[in-house]
Design a protein around this motif. Structure first.
Motif, PDB file in Angstrom:
ATOM      1  N   PRO A   9       0.846  -1.221   0.024  1.00 41.18           N
ATOM      2  CA  PRO A   9      -0.153  -0.032  -0.060  1.00 41.18           C
ATOM      3  C   PRO A   9       0.814   1.130   0.111  1.00 41.18           C
ATOM      4  CG  PRO A   9       0.088  -0.722   2.092  1.00 41.18           C
ATOM      5  CD  PRO A   9       0.982  -1.660   1.287  1.00 41.18           C
ATOM      6  N   THR A  10       0.355   2.361   0.027  1.00 40.24           N
ATOM      7  CA  THR A  10       0.891   3.711   0.403  1.00 40.24           C
ATOM      8  C   THR A  10       0.995   4.154   1.368  1.00 40.24           C
ATOM      9  OG1 THR A  10       0.486   4.152  -2.309  1.00 40.24           O
ATOM     10  CG2 THR A  10       1.085   6.149  -0.784  1.00 40.24           C
ATOM     11  N   PHE A  11       1.899   4.040   2.272  1.00 44.99           N
ATOM     12  CA  PHE A  11       1.931   4.546   3.386  1.00 44.99           C
ATOM     13  C   PHE A  11       2.110   6.046   3.743  1.00 44.99           C
ATOM     14  CE2 PHE A  11       2.781   0.142   4.528  1.00 44.99           C
ATOM     15  CZ  PHE A  11       2.085  -0.097   5.636  1.00 44.99           C
ATOM     16  N   ALA A  12       1.780   6.667   4.678  1.00 45.04           N
ATOM     17  CA  ALA A  12       2.182   8.077   5.042  1.00 45.04           C
ATOM     18  C   ALA A  12       3.489   8.298   5.792  1.00 45.04           C
ATOM     19  CB  ALA A  12       1.146   8.601   6.093  1.00 45.04           C
ATOM     20  N   GLY A  13       4.370   8.820   5.197  1.00 46.44           N
ATOM     21  CA  GLY A  13       5.747   9.024   6.025  1.00 46.44           C
ATOM     22  C   GLY A  13       6.846   8.149   5.140  1.00 46.44           C
ATOM     23  N   THR A  14       7.744   7.850   6.104  1.00 46.65           N
ATOM     24  CA  THR A  14       9.314   7.006   5.552  1.00 46.65           C
ATOM     25  C   THR A  14       9.004   5.653   6.279  1.00 46.65           C
ATOM     26  OG1 THR A  14      10.374   8.393   6.901  1.00 46.65           O
ATOM     27  CG2 THR A  14      10.187   8.984   4.615  1.00 46.65           C
ATOM     28  N   ASP A  15       9.570   4.645   5.642  1.00 45.01           N
ATOM     29  CA  ASP A  15       9.640   3.255   6.483  1.00 45.01           C
ATOM     30  C   ASP A  15      10.418   3.611   7.874  1.00 45.01           C
ATOM     31  OD1 ASP A  15       9.555   0.568   6.775  1.00 45.01           O
ATOM     32  OD2 ASP A  15      11.520   0.327   5.276  1.00 45.01           O
ATOM     33  N   PRO A  16       9.930   3.014   8.978  1.00 50.13           N
ATOM     34  CA  PRO A  16       8.746   2.168   8.959  1.00 50.13           C
ATOM     35  C   PRO A  16       7.446   2.551   9.245  1.00 50.13           C
ATOM     36  CG  PRO A  16       9.864   2.235  11.163  1.00 50.13           C
ATOM     37  CD  PRO A  16      10.553   2.848  10.198  1.00 50.13           C
ATOM     38  N   TYR A  17       7.459   3.720   9.005  1.00 51.86           N
ATOM     39  CA  TYR A  17       5.976   4.746   8.911  1.00 51.86           C
ATOM     40  C   TYR A  17       5.409   4.852  10.306  1.00 51.86           C
ATOM     41  CZ  TYR A  17       7.011   3.050   4.317  1.00 51.86           C
ATOM     42  OH  TYR A  17       7.468   2.577   3.017  1.00 51.86           O
ATOM     43  N   TYR A  18       5.957   4.219  11.298  1.00 50.97           N
ATOM     44  CA  TYR A  18       5.075   4.710  12.665  1.00 50.97           C
ATOM     45  C   TYR A  18       5.207   5.878  13.200  1.00 50.97           C
ATOM     46  CZ  TYR A  18       4.312  -0.614  12.547  1.00 50.97           C
ATOM     47  OH  TYR A  18       3.845  -1.626  12.449  1.00 50.97           O
ATOM     48  N   GLN A  19       4.233   6.298  13.988  1.00 52.61           N
ATOM     49  CA  GLN A  19       4.323   7.482  14.901  1.00 52.61           C
ATOM     50  C   GLN A  19       3.900   7.271  16.279  1.00 52.61           C
ATOM     51  OE1 GLN A  19       2.233  10.860  13.866  1.00 52.61           O
ATOM     52  NE2 GLN A  19       3.240  11.231  11.968  1.00 52.61           N
ATOM     53  N   ILE A  20       4.523   7.591  17.122  1.00 50.28           N
ATOM     54  CA  ILE A  20       4.198   7.400  18.507  1.00 50.28           C
ATOM     55  C   ILE A  20       2.918   7.829  18.751  1.00 50.28           C
ATOM     56  CG2 ILE A  20       4.967   7.864  20.795  1.00 50.28           C
ATOM     57  CD1 ILE A  20       6.559   5.722  19.598  1.00 50.28           C
ATOM     58  N   ALA A  21       2.143   7.060  19.648  1.00 45.41           N
ATOM     59  CA  ALA A  21       0.693   7.558  19.984  1.00 45.41           C
ATOM     60  C   ALA A  21       0.805   7.205  21.429  1.00 45.41           C
ATOM     61  CB  ALA A  21      -0.322   6.811  19.337  1.00 45.41           C
ATOM     62  N   MET A  22      -0.242   7.897  22.172  1.00 45.72           N
ATOM     63  CA  MET A  22      -0.430   7.731  23.547  1.00 45.72           C
ATOM     64  C   MET A  22      -1.693   6.802  23.736  1.00 45.72           C
ATOM     65  SD  MET A  22       1.836   9.602  24.419  1.00 45.72           S
ATOM     66  CE  MET A  22       1.759   8.706  26.342  1.00 45.72           C
ATOM     67  N   PRO A  23      -1.475   5.689  24.389  1.00 44.34           N
ATOM     68  CA  PRO A  23      -2.464   4.615  24.554  1.00 44.34           C
ATOM     69  C   PRO A  23      -4.121   5.284  25.192  1.00 44.34           C
ATOM     70  CG  PRO A  23      -0.561   3.990  25.815  1.00 44.34           C
ATOM     71  CD  PRO A  23      -0.413   5.467  25.209  1.00 44.34           C
ATOM     72  N   ASN A  24      -5.001   4.572  24.439  1.00 43.89           N
ATOM     73  CA  ASN A  24      -6.413   4.901  24.970  1.00 43.89           C
ATOM     74  C   ASN A  24      -7.316   3.757  24.820  1.00 43.89           C
ATOM     75  OD1 ASN A  24      -9.059   5.902  25.303  1.00 43.89           O
ATOM     76  ND2 ASN A  24      -8.992   6.700  23.428  1.00 43.89           N
ATOM     77  N   GLU A  25      -7.129   2.820  26.059  1.00 45.84           N
ATOM     78  CA  GLU A  25      -7.718   1.542  26.094  1.00 45.84           C
ATOM     79  C   GLU A  25      -9.264   1.688  25.657  1.00 45.84           C
ATOM     80  OE1 GLU A  25      -6.351  -1.417  28.622  1.00 45.84           O
ATOM     81  OE2 GLU A  25      -4.162  -0.706  28.743  1.00 45.84           O
ATOM     82  N   GLU A  26      -9.915   2.670  26.094  1.00 46.33           N
ATOM     83  CA  GLU A  26     -11.341   2.577  25.724  1.00 46.33           C
ATOM     84  C   GLU A  26     -11.600   2.559  24.437  1.00 46.33           C
ATOM     85  OE1 GLU A  26     -13.975   4.928  28.500  1.00 46.33           O
ATOM     86  OE2 GLU A  26     -11.857   6.136  28.806  1.00 46.33           O
ATOM     87  N   GLY A  27     -10.792   3.345  23.536  1.00 46.09           N
ATOM     88  CA  GLY A  27     -10.816   3.521  22.345  1.00 46.09           C
ATOM     89  C   GLY A  27     -11.944   4.550  21.580  1.00 46.09           C
ATOM     90  N   ALA A  28     -11.541   4.976  20.489  1.00 46.72           N
ATOM     91  CA  ALA A  28     -12.679   6.088  19.874  1.00 46.72           C
ATOM     92  C   ALA A  28     -12.744   6.001  18.480  1.00 46.72           C
ATOM     93  CB  ALA A  28     -11.921   7.523  20.128  1.00 46.72           C
ATOM     94  N   VAL A  29     -13.981   6.064  17.862  1.00 47.46           N
ATOM     95  CA  VAL A  29     -13.911   5.960  16.556  1.00 47.46           C
ATOM     96  C   VAL A  29     -13.217   6.767  15.689  1.00 47.46           C
ATOM     97  CG1 VAL A  29     -15.840   5.926  14.693  1.00 47.46           C
ATOM     98  CG2 VAL A  29     -16.507   5.094  16.961  1.00 47.46           C
TER      99      VAL A  29
END
Length: 677
Positions: A356-376
């Motif tokens: 697929p076409t990823f956003a960014g450069t390999d390996p493409y991941y960004q750090i995100a703060m956990p949210n175990e409840e989840g949001a749509v």
């Protein structure tokens, strides 16, 4: 993707010997010391993203050469607090390690009684958050007058620890580890507060409960004189986003992202991939700063058999001012070049979920703060279709939207999430933005248009969630079957199968196979992963027709004859009564039987095939079993397969059975046929 956020493993245990003269007055403690190995010592290993283990200096480097540990001993039969409780009622405990700091120093192992692998706590000056601040940390010994110890640990990496005030850049505000609150999500055993870039340096550990020798526990648990491992994991999550398209006759270019659901159609200008939320509660946000409460919802001796036993969880509270937002922006899409005869552009989306076409450069991941409840999570885009016939003909799509359900966006510590969005000829955007904006009767899409949202999670805790997408992708069809019905109906006739990889597979007659699926754990519904596991790792594969009994207890029976499988067909009946012409070998059909679960399997193993591997599964014997026939060939005393059993070893206890993983690659589709048809 097979990349995970780093996991760390801290070993606590390995008792050093003393003389009996070191202790006076406590006979239980003296008796324990006479057995040898009385001092509690620390060591570490850190799991790398490749699932190998860092040890020694490499492991210490991940934790920046230090971690903080709270250790508690108790006399109760249950652990620190009743699992899931949010009220009082805590068994009496005694603090052994009062937020001790444990430091790494190279080549110091064995120089003191409390140091066997370069980690030392004795002699260090206690730092906050310990209530012993300014005092010298002392050596600790296992106390056989109690039944258990509980250890809770974390590391802030190279972020400085503070215990009061507001954390500024480079600092994390922590609270002392409190055993009484270990099971309380509203309070937490301890808290970590700061900005996302500093919290991203933190590691949290699962609780470890160590039981006195002689306790009969299943599965077996660490004992006082065992090595005890604290498994650390990164506090943060990792997230990446990619798009691909499968629209016949067209390529996709010039994707623009919306940052909310209210902007007028055709007004998107953002070139960075962007997800947004539209909920109104705190959980319906992306967090950038705030406080994490670390707690353990499943603790206690009665919960040992549960997969979540002693696992660390987090709840998040954003800062009163700031610390949250409704959008998460990734980098610009990493487009590919011209693939066919596109004329007016050079930047196009990938065409399958493998590339697929990823956003960014390999390996493409960004750090995100956990949210175990989840949001749509919502994705809303404009894009342009360009014909691949060289004519340069374009169609512009406005406001195409996809939603990721909250259950697939419940970000947990140390998980790596990939969200793949597939643009197909079923999408929900408009080709006429003016009419759409004025509520025209013009229909949405390319008639019709939808998105398939794909979520894949991977880590030490690993989880994969896919909606309609797989590689290879297996498509099943039955004339008269409606998409709202998850099960097929035997009375409606043959079921047709096609397999799509980078191209339509034309070797179903040789690489495709149909099985009837039976057995399995009581009450469990078979999944594609279960079938894959049974094919690769099985107890037996015998008979004609072939019957495979997986080590997971699922049974696969070759249904080639009983279901009249035919992979030489050249036509598939369509819903309108006409036949769809296909090339022999690209499609197969079979005749289903009511109340039957099938698995269609396509062998996609590359050449050369991957090497087989071995792994070892714990098996506990009570003493009433007959000795396995493969006792001396497939059973070992250790989980690494280094110590084979002998004929005289068969006795109650836990041993490790060797299994061979074929490591083959399959496409699998589970096909369920309803009862009474």
């Amino acid at each position: 993707m097979k990349k995970i956020a780093i996991l760390a493993t801290a070993a606590i245990g390995m008792l050093a010997s003393c003389t009996t003269n070191d202790f006076v007055g406590d006979e239980n403690l003296r008796e324990a010391n006479e057995r040898g190995n009385g001092a509690i010592v620390f060591g570490t290993g850190v799991k790398a993203p490749t699932r190998a283990e860092y040890t020694g200096a490499d492991a210490a480097g991940k934790l920046k050469n230090k971690f903080i540990v709270g250790g508690f001993k108790g006399t109760g039969t249950s652990t620190i607090i009743t699992a899931g409780s949010t009220t009082a009622g805590v068994p009496a405990t005694t603090t052994v390690f009062d937020n001790y700091q444990v430091n790494w120093t190279t080549n110091t192992a064995g120089t003191t009684q409390s140091n066997t692998s370069d980690w030392e706590y004795v002699g260090l000056i206690a730092e906050a958050p310990s209530t012993l601040k300014g005092n010298t940390q002392s050596i600790k010994y296992w106390d056989y007058a109690v039944n258990q110890y509980d250890f809770i640990a974390y590391s802030t990496g190279d972020a400085a620890v503070i215990t009061s005030g507001d954390p500024t850049t480079g600092k994390v505000l922590v609270s002392p580890i409190n055993a009484s609150n270990a099971g309380k999500s509203t309070i937490g055993a301890y808290t970590l507060k700061g900005a996302s870039e500093d919290l991203a340096k933190c590691y949290i550990a699962d609780m470890v409960t160590v039981y006195k020798e002689g306790a009969s526990l299943s599965p077996a648990q660490p004992k006082f004189r065992d090595e005890v491992r604290l498994k650390f994991c990164a506090l943060t999550s990792k997230v990446r986003v990619a798009l691909y398209e499968t629209i016949p006759g067209y390529s996709v270019k010039d994707v623009k992202f919306y940052t909310n659901a209210t902007t007028n159609l055709g007004s998107a200008t953002e070139t960075n991939a962007t997800l947004f939320t539209t909920g109104t509660t705190d959980k319906d946000n992306f967090y950038t700063a705030g406080e994490y409460k670390v707690y353990f919802p499943t603790i206690g001796k009665d919960n040992i058999s549960l997969s979540d036993y002693n696992k660390a969880h987090v709840t998040f509270t954003p800062n009163e001012s700031g610390g949250k937002g409704t959008t998460k922006s990734f980098a610009a899409l990493n487009y590919g070049g011209i693939e066919y005869k596109e004329k007016t552009g050079t930047q196009f989306l990938g065409r399958n979920s493998v590339q697929p076409t990823f956003a960014g450069t390999d390996p493409y991941y960004q750090i995100a703060m956990p949210n175990e409840e989840g949001a749509v999570l919502e994705l809303r885009i404009d894009y342009t279709l360009e014909s691949i016939d060289g004519s340069g003909e374009e169609i512009k799509i406005y406001g195409a939207t996809a939603f990721v359900p909250a259950i697939y966006a419940a970000w947990k510590p140390n998980y790596a999430y990939t969200y793949l969005f597939k643009i197909s000829d079923n999408t929900n955007g408009w080709t006429n933005k003016v009419d759409a904006a004025t509520n025209s009767t013009d229909p949405a899409g390319l008639y019709p248009i939808t998105f398939d949202a794909v979520v894949m999670e991977d880590g030490e805790n690993t989880q994969s969630t896919i909606t309609t997408v797989a590689t290879p992708s297996i498509t099943t069809y039955q004339k008269g079957h409606v998409y709202t019905d998850d099960e097929y109906d035997a009375s409606k006739g043959d079921i047709y199968v096609q397999v799509m990889g980078d191209v339509l597979k034309n070797d179903l007659n040789s690489n495709g196979k149909l099985y009837i699926v039976t057995g399995g754990p009581s009450g469990k519904t078979v999944t594609e992963a279960d079938v894959m596991d049974a094919l690769n790792t099985y107890e037996s594969s015998t008979g004609t027709p072939q019957v495979i009994t997986g080590r997971n207890s699922w049974i696969l029976t070759d249904a080639t004859t009983t279901a009249s499988v035919d992979a030489t067909i050249t036509a598939i009946p369509s819903a309108d009564g006409n036949n769809i012409t296909v090339t022999a070998g690209t499609a197969a059909k079979f005749t289903p039987t009511a109340s039957t679960t099938y698995a269609y399997v396509y062998d996609a193993t590359p050449s050369p095939a991957p090497a087989e591997s071995s792994y070892y599964t714990a098996v506990t014997f009570t003493g009433s079993e007959t000795k396995p026939t493969d006792w001396q060939t497939n059973y070992f005393k250790d989980s690494e397969g280094n110590s084979p059993v002998t004929d005289s070893d068969f006795a109650p206890g836990t041993f490790y059975k060797k299994y061979t993983n074929k490591n083959k690659v399959y496409g699998v589709k589970v096909i369920r046929v309803k009862a009474g048809s």
